[in-house]
Design an enzyme around this catalytic site. Structure first.
Site, PDB file in Angstrom:
ATOM      1  N   GLU A 113      44.066  34.593  46.864  1.00  0.00           N
ATOM      2  CA  GLU A 113      44.770  33.508  47.572  1.00  0.00           C
ATOM      3  C   GLU A 113      45.587  34.042  48.747  1.00  0.00           C
ATOM      4  O   GLU A 113      45.639  33.419  49.806  1.00  0.00           O
ATOM      5  CB  GLU A 113      45.681  32.754  46.597  1.00  0.00           C
ATOM      6  CG  GLU A 113      44.887  31.916  45.601  1.00  0.00           C
ATOM      7  CD  GLU A 113      45.787  31.295  44.546  1.00  0.00           C
ATOM      8  OE1 GLU A 113      46.551  32.039  43.906  1.00  0.00           O
ATOM      9  OE2 GLU A 113      45.716  30.075  44.371  1.00  0.00           O
ATOM     10  N   GLU A 133      41.121  32.208  37.309  1.00  0.00           N
ATOM     11  CA  GLU A 133      42.141  31.491  36.526  1.00  0.00           C
ATOM     12  C   GLU A 133      41.528  30.594  35.458  1.00  0.00           C
ATOM     13  O   GLU A 133      42.082  30.443  34.370  1.00  0.00           O
ATOM     14  CB  GLU A 133      43.033  30.656  37.461  1.00  0.00           C
ATOM     15  CG  GLU A 133      44.047  31.469  38.257  1.00  0.00           C
ATOM     16  CD  GLU A 133      43.518  32.017  39.575  1.00  0.00           C
ATOM     17  OE1 GLU A 133      42.280  32.048  39.772  1.00  0.00           O
ATOM     18  OE2 GLU A 133      44.345  32.416  40.412  1.00  0.00           O
TER      19      GLU A 133
HETATM   20  N1  COA Z   1      48.341  40.688  35.455  1.00  0.00           N
HETATM   21  C1  COA Z   1      48.987  41.613  34.753  1.00  0.00           C
HETATM   22  N2  COA Z   1      48.508  42.864  34.567  1.00  0.00           N
HETATM   23  C2  COA Z   1      47.312  43.146  35.121  1.00  0.00           C
HETATM   24  C3  COA Z   1      46.593  42.227  35.873  1.00  0.00           C
HETATM   25  C4  COA Z   1      47.161  40.940  36.033  1.00  0.00           C
HETATM   26  N3  COA Z   1      46.552  39.989  36.771  1.00  0.00           N
HETATM   27  N4  COA Z   1      45.448  42.800  36.290  1.00  0.00           N
HETATM   28  C5  COA Z   1      45.479  44.060  35.814  1.00  0.00           C
HETATM   29  N5  COA Z   1      46.597  44.270  35.105  1.00  0.00           N
HETATM   30  C6  COA Z   1      47.029  45.487  34.421  1.00  0.00           C
HETATM   31  C7  COA Z   1      46.343  45.661  33.083  1.00  0.00           C
HETATM   32  O1  COA Z   1      46.991  44.907  32.071  1.00  0.00           O
HETATM   33  C8  COA Z   1      46.480  47.149  32.889  1.00  0.00           C
HETATM   34  O2  COA Z   1      47.789  47.429  32.470  1.00  0.00           O
HETATM   35  P1  COA Z   1      48.050  48.381  31.185  1.00  0.00           P
HETATM   36  O3  COA Z   1      47.457  49.697  31.563  1.00  0.00           O
HETATM   37  O4  COA Z   1      49.539  48.399  31.045  1.00  0.00           O
HETATM   38  O5  COA Z   1      47.326  47.730  30.034  1.00  0.00           O
HETATM   39  C9  COA Z   1      46.331  47.695  34.297  1.00  0.00           C
HETATM   40  O6  COA Z   1      46.634  46.621  35.167  1.00  0.00           O
HETATM   41  C10 COA Z   1      44.925  48.180  34.618  1.00  0.00           C
HETATM   42  O7  COA Z   1      44.041  47.114  34.365  1.00  0.00           O
HETATM   43  P2  COA Z   1      42.745  47.256  33.425  1.00  0.00           P
HETATM   44  O8  COA Z   1      42.394  45.887  32.925  1.00  0.00           O
HETATM   45  O9  COA Z   1      42.938  48.318  32.414  1.00  0.00           O
HETATM   46  O10 COA Z   1      41.690  47.752  34.527  1.00  0.00           O
HETATM   47  P3  COA Z   1      40.109  47.565  34.497  1.00  0.00           P
HETATM   48  O11 COA Z   1      39.600  48.393  35.606  1.00  0.00           O
HETATM   49  O12 COA Z   1      39.576  47.794  33.137  1.00  0.00           O
HETATM   50  O13 COA Z   1      39.852  46.002  34.807  1.00  0.00           O
HETATM   51  C11 COA Z   1      40.185  43.948  36.037  1.00  0.00           C
HETATM   52  C12 COA Z   1      40.175  45.490  36.071  1.00  0.00           C
HETATM   53  C13 COA Z   1      40.676  43.454  37.396  1.00  0.00           C
HETATM   54  C14 COA Z   1      38.746  43.430  35.771  1.00  0.00           C
HETATM   55  C15 COA Z   1      41.110  43.460  34.886  1.00  0.00           C
HETATM   56  O14 COA Z   1      42.345  44.135  35.003  1.00  0.00           O
HETATM   57  C16 COA Z   1      41.398  41.983  34.943  1.00  0.00           C
HETATM   58  O15 COA Z   1      40.564  41.191  34.550  1.00  0.00           O
HETATM   59  N6  COA Z   1      42.605  41.583  35.398  1.00  0.00           N
HETATM   60  C17 COA Z   1      43.038  40.214  35.415  1.00  0.00           C
HETATM   61  C18 COA Z   1      42.403  39.461  36.559  1.00  0.00           C
HETATM   62  C19 COA Z   1      42.833  37.999  36.544  1.00  0.00           C
HETATM   63  O16 COA Z   1      42.533  37.251  35.642  1.00  0.00           O
HETATM   64  N7  COA Z   1      43.556  37.588  37.598  1.00  0.00           N
HETATM   65  C20 COA Z   1      44.047  36.246  37.737  1.00  0.00           C
HETATM   66  C21 COA Z   1      45.388  36.131  37.117  1.00  0.00           C
HETATM   67  S1  COA Z   1      46.041  34.494  37.261  1.00  0.00           S
END
Ligand code: COA
Length: 259
Positions: A113, A133
């Site tokens: 966004e 989302e």
């Molecule tokens: N909010 C809070 N923390 C987040 C985050 C988010 N949107 N996206 C990533 N993180 C954090 C993870 O919780 C993790 O923290 P930790 O090590 O303390 O557990 C860290 O960032 C690394 O993320 P991780 O998920 O381990 O990396 P990955 O490479 O395996 O996966 C993504 C990457 C982007 C696919 C995955 O992090 C994800 O799906 N994130 C959320 C995306 C999302 O739904 N965004 C919209 C939110 S409204």
């Protein structure tokens, strides 16, 4: 300015906001938004800033709103959070100078966004855009349902909004979500060159073009045309209009002063 969650620099007329929560893939929490709001106020006022770039790191532009920040939120808290989000996004979208999102890695949710609030999205080949989302039981709360369908075709927007599908860099370019895609090591140079080109343009005309384009999108054609005419005529009061046209007549390059 001392910020913890973003790094703000100004160099050679270019302001750069870099998200700085690498351990959380630059997830956007309230602290990031509060710091951004203060920095955007500086960008509005500081005449030395001619272009603003938003960036993250190689792995993530920003992986969305910080889910931890809202996992236990009630309706009132969700309103408070989105009030702040919307305010910052609007301020970015309305910045009276050009903005570029330099996107590498994840640009999800609020990250996507924020990129939509910029005038340009230049991406590296590892960029991943998405509004996931819906997969969390919510919808975008920072303008995604409104800005995305105004930018790309409605089928592609619906796929991102209703399915929560992510889009890779190649597809982002095809559907018009990214304006340019380059190899990751070339991203910084590409964005700098793009910003340098924008800086050669006359600042007041840039502002007028951006205002006409953005305001016009939310108006009737007739109202938009009126804004265009008023801004066109206003520019005849600027030194840069005199210089731009004189330079054309004299077959030389114009030297714009932003006045
Ligand atoms: N909010 C809070 N923390 C987040 C985050 C988010 N949107 N996206 C990533 N993180 C954090 C993870 O919780 C993790 O923290 P930790 O090590 O303390 O557990 C860290 O960032 C690394 O993320 P991780 O998920 O381990 O990396 P990955 O490479 O395996 O996966 C993504 C990457 C982007 C696919 C995955 O992090 C994800 O799906 N994130 C959320 C995306 C999302 O739904 N965004 C919209 C939110 S409204």
């Amino acid at each position: 300015m001392s910020n913890e969650n973003i790094i703000f620099t100004i160099e050679n007329g270019i302001g750069v906001i870099q998200f700085n929560r690498p351990q959380k893939l630059n997830a956007i929490n309230s602290d990031v938004l509060v710091e951004m709001e203060a920095v955007l106020a500086v960008c509005e006022r500081n005449e030395n800033i001619r272009v603003l770039i938003l960036k993250g790191n190689e792995k993530a532009f920003a992986a969305g709103a910080d889910i931890k920040n809202m996992v236990h939120a009630n309706i009132n808290e969700a309103y408070l959070l989105t009030d702040l989000t919307m305010r910052v996004q609007e301020r970015l979208a309305d910045l009276p100078k050009p903005t570029i999102a330099s996107v590498s890695g994840y640009a999800l949710g609020a990250g996507c966004e924020l990129s939509l609030c910029c005038d340009f999205r230049i991406a590296s080949d590892n960029a991943v855009f998405g509004l996931p989302e819906i997969t969390l039981g919510i919808i975008p709360g920072g303008g995604g349902t409104q800005r995305l369908p105004r930018l790309i075709n409605s089928g592609a927007a619906a796929r991102m909004l209703l399915l929560g599908d992510t889009i890779n860099a190649k597809e982002a370019l095809e559907i018009g979500l990214a304006d340019k895609v380059v190899e990751l090591p070339k991203l910084a140079d590409e964005v700098s060159a793009f910003a340098a080109k924008l800086m050669q343009r006359p600042a007041l005309a840039l502002r007028a073009a951006k205002t006409a384009m953005r305001k016009g999108l939310n108006m009737s054609l007739k109202e938009g045309l009126q804004i265009e005419q008023d801004l066109f005529c206003m520019l005849f009061g600027t030194q840069d209009q005199k210089e731009g046209m004189a330079a054309f007549m004299e077959k030389r390059k114009p030297i714009f002063k932003g006045k």
